[in-house]
Write a protein that holds these residues in place. Structure first.
Motif, PDB file in Angstrom:
ATOM      1  N   LYS A 269       0.830  -1.204   0.000  1.00 13.46           N
ATOM      2  CA  LYS A 269       0.000   0.000   0.000  1.00 13.46           C
ATOM      3  C   LYS A 269       0.869   1.261   0.000  1.00 13.46           C
ATOM      4  O   LYS A 269       0.567   2.242  -0.701  1.00 13.46           O
ATOM      5  CB  LYS A 269      -0.913  -0.015   1.222  1.00 13.46           C
ATOM      6  N   HIS A 273       1.133   4.172  -2.820  1.00 15.49           N
ATOM      7  CA  HIS A 273       1.001   5.590  -2.479  1.00 15.49           C
ATOM      8  C   HIS A 273       2.234   6.375  -2.933  1.00 15.49           C
ATOM      9  O   HIS A 273       2.117   7.523  -3.393  1.00 15.49           O
ATOM     10  CB  HIS A 273       0.808   5.745  -0.971  1.00 15.49           C
ATOM     11  N   GLU A 294      -5.116   2.964  -5.513  1.00 14.49           N
ATOM     12  CA  GLU A 294      -4.799   3.229  -4.107  1.00 14.49           C
ATOM     13  C   GLU A 294      -5.835   2.525  -3.246  1.00 14.49           C
ATOM     14  O   GLU A 294      -7.011   2.452  -3.600  1.00 14.49           O
ATOM     15  CB  GLU A 294      -4.786   4.728  -3.807  1.00 14.49           C
ATOM     16  N   ILE A 295      -5.396   2.026  -2.114  1.00 18.86           N
ATOM     17  CA  ILE A 295      -6.255   1.240  -1.227  1.00 18.86           C
ATOM     18  C   ILE A 295      -6.792   2.152  -0.139  1.00 18.86           C
ATOM     19  O   ILE A 295      -6.003   2.772   0.595  1.00 18.86           O
ATOM     20  CB  ILE A 295      -5.470   0.060  -0.619  1.00 18.86           C
ATOM     21  N   SER A 300      -8.499  -1.483   3.897  1.00 20.16           N
ATOM     22  CA  SER A 300      -7.386  -1.886   4.759  1.00 20.16           C
ATOM     23  C   SER A 300      -7.906  -2.496   6.058  1.00 20.16           C
ATOM     24  O   SER A 300      -7.413  -3.542   6.507  1.00 20.16           O
ATOM     25  CB  SER A 300      -6.493  -0.682   5.073  1.00 20.16           C
TER      26      SER A 300
END
Length: 348
Positions: A269, A273, A294-295, A300
């Motif tokens: 992650k 980013h 993007e998570i 998450s």
């Protein structure tokens, strides 16, 4: 979210009040902490963490609340793995049971100060230099690889190494404990006690653990206030968790693999980013890489909770199965019927 100075002051004052409450109630009379007492204190600290999360949700919104909750769960989970090291330190130094809570409390206070400094430096770094995310992501992916492929049984924490060995070289240390005292005067000289060395070992272990935990939570949120709060509440509950779990920690055989998955996930992650925030000239010409996904924080949180649930349940099932196999007596296999050799005359 922007956090005013007065809110920082109130939060620090509240944490200091919790520490003083712990000192007054628990440490006024040294004693061996019972499971029931540990359970009550853990419930209290979790309630405080949940109440803080509710405040974040009310005043900061859903996304900030998800960041805090995910960070708190991650830090608390990483702390469970740290309990292995604490148990080794306590055993190697033969710390009396009535003083173990005090040792952990002082060690955690040291950890709060050290992590506060780490968080302050880290927050400034991630705001000014986007390449820091690459470093944090690399640290987590490497740590995940170590967790997944290293044999924990072959790794021993040396309490006489590093800072502890330096302290022993510079100062005289008594052979025996003198209650909970850190120093004593003998023959006109001020000497350190083994209690002082144990606290140094615990504080040093906490400092090493911060190398993993601080990048992990910065992979969830870059808000320094939420990062510090999640670390503080996780550390405050760590002492009581040590006494509650005890030998149960050894039964969580798959926890290390779960932590490897979590750290690897957060590392990936962070790398994603870093690509979004990219300013390195040798990657995409120094431009942001916007096509990579993007998570978000809710994803998450769901992944981390799922991994923890699966690894915990699988560990407990395996522990129960192993216990059952040990308890069941082994049934000897039936002997083969012996066939006597016929006499020479019978063969004819």
């Amino acid at each position: 979210m922007p956090v005013p100075a007065w809110l920082w002051a109130v939060t620090l004052a509240a944490l200091l009040t919790l520490i003083l409450l712990d000192l007054i109630i628990v440490n006024r009379r040294p004693h061996k902490v019972t499971i029931a007492e540990s359970a009550r204190w853990i419930a209290f600290y979790i309630a405080c963490a949940v109440a803080f999360g509710a405040g974040v949700w009310i005043f900061g919104g859903d996304d900030q609340a998800a960041s805090y909750i995910t960070g708190y769960i991650t830090e608390y989970t990483l702390s469970v793995d740290n309990l292995f090291i604490f148990m080794i330190i306590m055993a190697n130094f033969a710390v009396p049971a009535i003083h173990q809570h005090r040792v952990l409390l002082i060690g955690i206070m040291m950890a709060l100060v050290m992590r506060g400094i780490f968080i302050g430096v880290g927050a400034q770094a991630v705001q000014r230099f986007s390449w820091v995310f690459w470093i944090f992501g690399g640290i987590l992916i490497y740590t995940a690889w170590k967790f997944a492929f290293s044999n924990k049984d072959d790794e021993e924490y040396d309490p006489n190494g590093g800072v502890v060995r330096l302290v022993r070289r510079l100062f005289k240390v008594t052979d025996d404990y003198h209650g909970s005292r850190l120093t004593v005067r003998q023959d006109g000289r001020r000497l350190l006690t083994p209690m002082f060395i144990v606290i140094v070992a615990i504080g040093g272990a906490d400092l090493v653990f911060a190398v993993d935990s601080i990048p992990a939570i910065f992979g969830i949120t870059q808000d320094a206030y939420l990062v510090f709060a999640a670390n503080a509440f996780a550390l405050m509950g760590l002492r009581q968790l040590y006494f509650l779990l005890g030998g149960l920690v050894e039964k969580l055989v798959y926890l290390t693999y779960g932590l490897a998955v979590i750290l690897g996930f957060i590392g990936v992650k962070l790398v994603l980013h870093a690509l979004h925030e990219n300013e390195l000239p040798f990657i995409n010409g120094g431009e942001h890489v916007t096509w990579v996904p993007e998570i978000n924080n809710w994803t998450s949180l769901a992944i981390i909770v799922t991994v923890l649930t699966v690894t915990t349940v699988a560990s407990l099932i395996k522990a129960r199965r192993d216990t059952r196999q040990v308890a069941e007596p082994s049934v000897p296999e039936p002997a083969e019927p012996s066939v006597s050799e016929p006499a020479d005359g019978a063969r004819n």
